[in-house]
Design an enzyme around this catalytic site. Sequence first.
Site, mmCIF file in Angstrom:
data_model
loop_
_atom_site.group_PDB
_atom_site.id
_atom_site.type_symbol
_atom_site.label_atom_id
_atom_site.label_comp_id
_atom_site.label_asym_id
_atom_site.label_seq_id
_atom_site.Cartn_x
_atom_site.Cartn_y
_atom_site.Cartn_z
ATOM 1 N N CYS A 134 5.745 0.025 7.170
ATOM 2 C CA CYS A 134 5.378 1.167 6.337
ATOM 3 C C CYS A 134 6.576 1.513 5.454
ATOM 4 O O CYS A 134 7.712 1.510 5.935
ATOM 5 C CB CYS A 134 5.013 2.347 7.228
ATOM 6 S SG CYS A 134 4.525 3.824 6.326
ATOM 7 N N LEU A 135 6.308 1.829 4.198
ATOM 8 C CA LEU A 135 7.414 2.162 3.288
ATOM 9 C C LEU A 135 8.130 3.447 3.727
ATOM 10 O O LEU A 135 9.266 3.671 3.343
ATOM 11 C CB LEU A 135 6.901 2.306 1.845
ATOM 12 C CG LEU A 135 6.421 0.997 1.202
ATOM 13 C CD1 LEU A 135 5.905 1.252 -0.212
ATOM 14 C CD2 LEU A 135 7.527 -0.050 1.193
ATOM 15 N N GLN B 79 2.913 10.126 1.084
ATOM 16 C CA GLN B 79 4.228 9.477 1.187
ATOM 17 C C GLN B 79 5.140 9.809 0.017
ATOM 18 O O GLN B 79 6.345 9.589 0.082
ATOM 19 C CB GLN B 79 4.064 7.951 1.274
ATOM 20 C CG GLN B 79 3.437 7.479 2.571
ATOM 21 C CD GLN B 79 3.318 5.971 2.590
ATOM 22 O OE1 GLN B 79 2.364 5.425 2.073
ATOM 23 N NE2 GLN B 79 4.296 5.301 3.171
ATOM 24 N N HIS C 74 -4.600 1.507 7.356
ATOM 25 C CA HIS C 74 -3.258 2.082 7.487
ATOM 26 C C HIS C 74 -3.068 3.201 6.450
ATOM 27 O O HIS C 74 -2.563 4.285 6.775
ATOM 28 C CB HIS C 74 -2.230 0.955 7.303
ATOM 29 C CG HIS C 74 -0.799 1.383 7.243
ATOM 30 N ND1 HIS C 74 0.153 0.925 8.132
ATOM 31 C CD2 HIS C 74 -0.134 2.206 6.385
ATOM 32 C CE1 HIS C 74 1.330 1.464 7.834
ATOM 33 N NE2 HIS C 74 1.187 2.241 6.780
ATOM 34 N N GLU C 75 -3.493 2.943 5.205
ATOM 35 C CA GLU C 75 -3.295 3.944 4.137
ATOM 36 C C GLU C 75 -4.189 5.162 4.353
ATOM 37 O O GLU C 75 -3.769 6.296 4.127
ATOM 38 C CB GLU C 75 -3.540 3.325 2.759
ATOM 39 C CG GLU C 75 -2.611 2.161 2.390
ATOM 40 C CD GLU C 75 -1.137 2.437 2.643
ATOM 41 O OE1 GLU C 75 -0.702 3.594 2.490
ATOM 42 O OE2 GLU C 75 -0.420 1.495 3.023
ATOM 43 N N GLY D 182 0.832 -1.193 0.000
ATOM 44 C CA GLY D 182 0.000 0.000 0.000
ATOM 45 C C GLY D 182 0.865 1.240 0.000
ATOM 46 O O GLY D 182 2.014 1.201 0.472
ATOM 47 N N HIS E 75 -2.754 7.582 6.703
ATOM 48 C CA HIS E 75 -1.739 8.476 6.125
ATOM 49 C C HIS E 75 -2.374 9.794 5.656
ATOM 50 O O HIS E 75 -1.742 10.844 5.715
ATOM 51 C CB HIS E 75 -1.059 7.820 4.924
ATOM 52 C CG HIS E 75 0.108 6.941 5.269
ATOM 53 N ND1 HIS E 75 1.242 7.422 5.881
ATOM 54 C CD2 HIS E 75 0.321 5.619 5.073
ATOM 55 C CE1 HIS E 75 2.109 6.416 6.043
ATOM 56 N NE2 HIS E 75 1.570 5.314 5.570
HETATM 57 NI NI NI Z 1 2.465 3.417 5.550
#
Ligand code: NI
Length: 175
Positions: free
Chosen positions: A97-98, A53, A139-140, A48, A143
């Site tokens: 998380c990226l 991000q 989660h997304e 995701g 963000h």
């Molecule tokens: Ni994330």
Amino acid sequence: MGHMKLPILLHPDPRLKKVAAPIEDSSDALRQLGDDMLASMYEAPGIGLAAPQVGILKRMIVLDCVKEEGQPPRPMVMLNPEVIEASDTLNTYEEGCLSIPEQFADVTRPAEVTVAWMDLDGNAQRETFDGLWATCVQHEIDHLEGKLFIDYLKPLKRQMITRKMVKLKRELARS
Ligand code: NI
């Protein structure tokens, strides 16, 4: 059109703490952004990615949580996604998380959520997700509110991860 690999912001970064703006209309530019975000997510690799991000403070996320070997991918692009119903039943997953590479922690969230969003053609969509998909979509969406999974952790654990990230960013800046 080709895909561009977008640089992913790393925590701590003030842009990851901002509330993203709603998207008024679908457009070709957003379609391209969706393609680029998906390509960047797959390459990372991740399941995701949210527009903030990659430094774009708009309410847009991409995800594909298909994990089973041999299953076809299911890339999804959601504009203005919103949880409209959440189960009382909770589920705990080890999240990553990226924007916080190599750091993982258990987070408890509703096990099942119904999400409403607009697709790239401007159509209203709605779907109920469970399992990893439910965790990932929540989660997304977080963000878009400037919220990271580490915000669910106890302060000490959060500070420990943030310190590690500050160190990692310093090392990356030097190399
Ligand atoms: Ni994330």
